[in-house]
Design an enzyme around this catalytic site. Sequence first.
Site, PDB file in Angstrom:
ATOM      1  N   HIS A 168      -5.380  -9.289  -1.459  1.00  0.00           N
ATOM      2  CA  HIS A 168      -5.474  -9.452  -0.002  1.00  0.00           C
ATOM      3  C   HIS A 168      -6.543 -10.488   0.335  1.00  0.00           C
ATOM      4  CE1 HIS A 168      -3.786  -5.350  -0.367  1.00  0.00           C
ATOM      5  NE2 HIS A 168      -3.118  -5.688   0.717  1.00  0.00           N
ATOM      6  N   HIS A 210      -8.678  -0.116 -10.112  1.00  0.00           N
ATOM      7  CA  HIS A 210      -7.426  -0.203  -9.356  1.00  0.00           C
ATOM      8  C   HIS A 210      -6.792  -1.567  -9.514  1.00  0.00           C
ATOM      9  CE1 HIS A 210      -7.227   3.578  -7.100  1.00  0.00           C
ATOM     10  NE2 HIS A 210      -8.528   3.592  -7.301  1.00  0.00           N
ATOM     11  N   TYR A 224      -8.643 -10.360   2.724  1.00  0.00           N
ATOM     12  CA  TYR A 224      -9.918  -9.722   3.092  1.00  0.00           C
ATOM     13  C   TYR A 224     -10.767  -9.348   1.883  1.00  0.00           C
ATOM     14  CZ  TYR A 224      -7.258  -5.354   2.360  1.00  0.00           C
ATOM     15  OH  TYR A 224      -6.474  -4.362   1.833  1.00  0.00           O
ATOM     16  N   GLU A 225     -10.170  -9.351   0.689  1.00  0.00           N
ATOM     17  CA  GLU A 225     -10.940  -9.053  -0.516  1.00  0.00           C
ATOM     18  C   GLU A 225     -11.775 -10.259  -0.956  1.00  0.00           C
ATOM     19  OE1 GLU A 225      -8.689  -6.288  -3.457  1.00  0.00           O
ATOM     20  OE2 GLU A 225      -7.135  -7.385  -2.376  1.00  0.00           O
ATOM     21  N   SER A 234       0.824  -1.214   0.000  1.00  0.00           N
ATOM     22  CA  SER A 234       0.000   0.000   0.000  1.00  0.00           C
ATOM     23  C   SER A 234       0.856   1.260   0.000  1.00  0.00           C
ATOM     24  CB  SER A 234      -0.871   0.076   1.257  1.00  0.00           C
ATOM     25  OG  SER A 234      -1.536  -1.131   1.471  1.00  0.00           O
ATOM     26  N   ALA A 257       2.528  -2.020   4.424  1.00  0.00           N
ATOM     27  CA  ALA A 257       2.272  -1.000   5.428  1.00  0.00           C
ATOM     28  C   ALA A 257       1.863  -1.750   6.694  1.00  0.00           C
ATOM     29  CB  ALA A 257       1.144  -0.084   4.965  1.00  0.00           C
ATOM     30  N   HIS A 267      -7.682   4.264   7.315  1.00  0.00           N
ATOM     31  CA  HIS A 267      -6.949   3.888   6.115  1.00  0.00           C
ATOM     32  C   HIS A 267      -6.256   5.120   5.524  1.00  0.00           C
ATOM     33  CE1 HIS A 267      -5.848   1.689   2.578  1.00  0.00           C
ATOM     34  NE2 HIS A 267      -6.553   2.470   1.787  1.00  0.00           N
ATOM     35  N   MET A 308      -2.080  -6.929   7.374  1.00  0.00           N
ATOM     36  CA  MET A 308      -3.086  -7.831   6.777  1.00  0.00           C
ATOM     37  C   MET A 308      -2.580  -8.504   5.511  1.00  0.00           C
ATOM     38  SD  MET A 308      -6.305  -5.208   7.073  1.00  0.00           S
ATOM     39  CE  MET A 308      -6.509  -4.141   8.501  1.00  0.00           C
ATOM     40  N   SER A 309      -1.273  -8.629   5.361  1.00  0.00           N
ATOM     41  CA  SER A 309      -0.753  -9.215   4.112  1.00  0.00           C
ATOM     42  C   SER A 309       0.539  -9.972   4.375  1.00  0.00           C
ATOM     43  CB  SER A 309      -0.494  -8.103   3.096  1.00  0.00           C
ATOM     44  OG  SER A 309       0.570  -7.275   3.525  1.00  0.00           O
ATOM     45  N   ASN A 341       1.354   3.648  11.241  1.00  0.00           N
ATOM     46  CA  ASN A 341       0.529   4.077  12.380  1.00  0.00           C
ATOM     47  C   ASN A 341       0.909   3.270  13.608  1.00  0.00           C
ATOM     48  OD1 ASN A 341      -0.985   1.930  10.618  1.00  0.00           O
ATOM     49  ND2 ASN A 341      -1.749   1.648  12.705  1.00  0.00           N
TER      50      ASN A 341
HETATM   51  N1  HPA Z   1      -3.255  -3.072  11.421  1.00  0.00           N
HETATM   52  C1  HPA Z   1      -3.384  -3.881  10.350  1.00  0.00           C
HETATM   53  N2  HPA Z   1      -2.944  -3.579   9.154  1.00  0.00           N
HETATM   54  C2  HPA Z   1      -2.342  -2.402   8.980  1.00  0.00           C
HETATM   55  C3  HPA Z   1      -2.171  -1.501  10.035  1.00  0.00           C
HETATM   56  C4  HPA Z   1      -2.658  -1.851  11.325  1.00  0.00           C
HETATM   57  O1  HPA Z   1      -2.536  -1.120  12.315  1.00  0.00           O
HETATM   58  N3  HPA Z   1      -1.530  -0.418   9.528  1.00  0.00           N
HETATM   59  C5  HPA Z   1      -1.310  -0.665   8.215  1.00  0.00           C
HETATM   60  N4  HPA Z   1      -1.805  -1.868   7.871  1.00  0.00           N
END
Ligand code: HPA
Length: 274
Positions: A83, A61, A85-86, A30, A113, A247, A211-212, A235
């Site tokens: 992903h 996308h 989750y998709e 990402s 990320a 996001h 998540m990846s 984050n």
């Molecule tokens: N959690 C899960 N996936 C993420 C996060 C997070 O805090 N930040 C970026 N991808």
Amino acid sequence: MEEMKKIKEGVQFLKKKKVTKPKVGLILGSGLGELANEVERKTSVPYEEVPHLPPSTVPGHSGRFVFGFLNNIPVAMMQGRYHYYEGYSPQELVRPLRIMTQMGIEVLIVTNAAGAVNTNFNVGDFMFIADHINFMGINPLRGANPDDLGPRFPDMSQAYDPELIEVGETVAKSIGKMTRKGVYAAFGGPCFETPAEIKMVGRWGADAVGMSTVPEVIAASHMGLRVLGISCITNMASGTLPEPLSHEEVMEVGEKVKPEFKKLVKGILAEGVL
Ligand code: HPA
């Protein structure tokens, strides 16, 4: 259809397009996809055009392969990934990587990320992944083993190559970028984790969460690839700060660190990963 046959048909399709035979594969996470713009003598192929690669769930996308040269090294890049989750199956998640490997890659640089579980980390840090915790509840190797790719019960004790981490750390130092090394825990998403979940994986030894990546690294390990994983800390993970997660925040930080990230990855390729 057998998984191996699907992979081979994908490989045949790309070979017919006369793309470069790659030695290094890169999966761009990402906000980090821009590196693909710097590939020279490139051929881009949207995943949708490749037999047996499913369509993107986000219209407009679509992800794509980018073949060509970066620092004169023949590369295959995944600009965008599937992903869990998709809604894709675990095998679909790793099909593009298996295709790149059958095309010739020996090394995989995988990026993402991630949220920081380790409260010593800061937003904007890069973390080299030393190990992972698979908390996604899935495994891309479940089902009949494609024996041509790797063993039924692959070792995971060396999934992330320590020598490649050293190369990464050397390059980071030379460009004056502070990096971390730690454990990446993968959740299935798409919701961000709860504070209790983050506390739990923190006690288990996780430093970052996302998540990846884990499905791809399992498949890479299975095929004997040398892997370098880089998380961009976008984050602080859920519950470590009072503010809710978004996001937008993740994408914003990805945007900010882009120049450093590109420098780091290009530097690593120049330093030598083969
Ligand atoms: N959690 C899960 N996936 C993420 C996060 C997070 O805090 N930040 C970026 N991808």
